[in-house]
Write a protein that holds these residues in place. Sequence first.
Motif, PDB file in Angstrom:
ATOM      1  N   LYS A 674       1.582  -2.232   6.428  1.00 10.71           N
ATOM      2  CA  LYS A 674       2.448  -2.433   5.227  1.00 10.71           C
ATOM      3  C   LYS A 674       3.257  -1.065   4.576  1.00 10.71           C
ATOM      4  O   LYS A 674       2.203  -0.205   4.971  1.00 10.71           O
ATOM      5  N   ARG A 675       3.973  -0.892   4.216  1.00 10.61           N
ATOM      6  CA  ARG A 675       5.031   0.390   3.952  1.00 10.61           C
ATOM      7  C   ARG A 675       4.480  -0.019   2.815  1.00 10.61           C
ATOM      8  O   ARG A 675       4.455   0.974   1.669  1.00 10.61           O
ATOM      9  N   VAL A 676       4.948  -0.536   1.908  1.00 14.62           N
ATOM     10  CA  VAL A 676       5.107  -1.304   0.281  1.00 14.62           C
ATOM     11  C   VAL A 676       3.182  -1.549  -0.458  1.00 14.62           C
ATOM     12  O   VAL A 676       3.044  -2.146   0.384  1.00 14.62           O
ATOM     13  N   ILE A 677       2.610  -0.520  -1.375  1.00 12.27           N
ATOM     14  CA  ILE A 677       0.969  -0.951  -0.877  1.00 12.27           C
ATOM     15  C   ILE A 677       1.618  -0.449  -2.846  1.00 12.27           C
ATOM     16  O   ILE A 677      -0.109  -0.254  -3.270  1.00 12.27           O
ATOM     17  N   THR A 678       2.067  -0.823  -3.088  1.00  5.75           N
ATOM     18  CA  THR A 678       2.004  -0.549  -4.650  1.00  5.75           C
ATOM     19  C   THR A 678       1.884  -2.176  -5.459  1.00  5.75           C
ATOM     20  O   THR A 678       2.755  -2.933  -5.246  1.00  5.75           O
TER      21      THR A 678
END
Length: 750
Positions: A674-678
Amino acid sequence: MTKIRSRKHPAPSHLLVLMAAALPVAAHAQEAEKTLPATTVKADAEVSYKAERSASTKFTQPLVDTPQTIQVIKKEMLQEQGAATLMDALRNTPGITMQLGENGNTSAGDTFQMRGFSTQTSTFVDGIRDLGAVTRDVFNLEQVEVVKGPAGSDIGRGSQSGYINLISKLPQAENINSASLSLGTEDYKRVTADLNRQLAEGVALRLNVMAQDSDVAGRDHVHNKSIGFAPSIAFGLNSPTRFYLYSQHVRQDNVPDGGIPTIGMKGFYNATAEINAGSKVDRENFYGSKHDYEKVDADMVTAKFERDLAGGSTIRNIFRYGRTTMDRVLTGINGITATVSADPSTWTLTGSRQRIDQLNEIVANQTSLNTAFATGSITHELSAGLELMYERQRDYGFCTTKGGTRNNCLVAQTFTAPVLNLYAPNATVNQAVPQKNGAYTDGDTTTAALYAFDTLKLSDEWLLNAGLRFERYRTNTESASVSAAGALVRNANQQAAGNLFSWKVGALYKPASNGSIYAAYAKSLTPPGSGNFALSTTTTNQQNSGMDPQETINIELGTKWELLDKHLSLSAAVYRTDNDKQVSYDVDSASYFQEGKTRVEGIELAAVGQLTNFWQVSAGIAKMKTKQIDQVSNSGVASTGVRWSPELTATLWTSYTLGDLTLGGGSRYVSEQKRVITAGTPLATENMPKIESYWVTDLMAAYKMSKNLNLRLNVYNVFDKEYIAMLNNSGARMNLGAPRTAVLSAELQF
């Protein structure tokens, strides 16, 4: 008969395929063993993938009795795989991933993380930290040791997830000479030589050299060229007093790669409908300039003295000076900025001109003692020492959008971001090289540390292991910036100093002489400025001198066994790592506090060694779960996980020798990263939010032409799998994994 193997890893679903392929070979194992002479069996055992001990004197016991996850990757396996770089070697261990860099910048040298934490500043050579943005070569290595879990007592500050220790080749009291020549696809050319000569009784000279010149597979214009030589001399071999003087010198002249846009890839998202529906770019497209370059000079000189004392004790002193410089100019891709039109062939994107000019230096001295003694019925094996170290990194600033008036940055010299055709970039277009503007950041850290490790043997079944390290550090950061008027402004110096106390303890039970069950607990500390010695003036930045050191706690339970007459090593470990005191934001009080935490939990399994005298295996699988606790930005957005931390990774290599022929094969598997972790982030504008899972398979065949000549063919990515190897932090650009390639090597011993 020397066995030839190779390697490169599998997904769990492919392990059975590889094992099944070896079954017909295994069926003839017993009879082959009966017909071959005994000397052949002995030679096979000598080149086993399995290591008995770590080369580090801080580990007082064999690996099977060491309460920690440690993997030793030996040079024999690296040779059989045709591995050339440290990153090639690290593909042999699960739980390590590589990174491309920040949004507008591309990482330089070996950039990777292990068990959820960045690890590139925790690379060591013979137990001393190795600084510098350099792609490390393996031509002068005996083995690579991967030590997992916080290791502050081993190496000091900044060791949340472990470290990599590279063990250098040193002179031996015998005459051994070897050389290799490799030719492959993508104009790959590499030559190495390892020459060891005994000059007199106890005196030996060794020289390792390397030269490589090759294109990068699947890329236009990107090119790597390097040379290296490592001379060494030893006195007093096989005597109580030994002295080694050795050095390593590497020069790299590369055309760097800023990657390619991610548009059109599976999973790509963009707010503009036309761009979101755009097709992929040609993987060979080069978005750089003919003026892009990367030049690296890396030098280190080491002197080591050893003296064996009465009672089995040994005292050592090692001194090192190292210096690395890296100057690089490349064109990067900040984001997808294509102009929407009816004809996609006219779409453009905006690049960036990046330059890094960096100096790294280190001066280190270590004095250590290894001894054994008894207190009553308890025996001790003790390693203790004193380390003194000076480390420095200097980075220069450059003209970007507008020049100043200093150091050839003329006001008339205006930098504009290059505009590139999205699908047909032109590498011959003239692009200006950023010039120094006088700005710089110069940081250094001095450290004085005392450490001790003791293994207490309470009985034949019970051992206690304890280690502690006390260090005093001081970090200084000097910097200067350039004002809008072009004046050089010297900033106030930043300083941080303090004491760090790191420790670990382990209890080990041996239900049998060939196995162990253990529990371990460790604490490490990471003060501000640990990575690059650059303290921040921003009071809310993690690297501000007023911040407390981050604390890392690791708990590990494991077991290790040596089977098949100790030819095969099996290990299993479960662990939990908490990295605490990270800076987070409290929305209610509108203030920052050090209560953020990263938690990583996982399990690792490994098998290394010989199944028979002719069948070798190296395999590992790791399942990992990451979690961020109280990680909130000033806009109130919470982070939930850790980037580039796949839940499942696996690696396998197996090989079998049939007379003069050796066949091998293996795969590596990496699950989704994963790059998007928010939390709650919409994917519609996120470019590539993740790296899809992938597996890659490699094959090898080697034939022993004579007792002195061996031929080996390595085929990498045999199924020509297209996958994202590295993604930048914005998801706008990527590096694809290498397509199918082949390398033929001739290895000569004389």
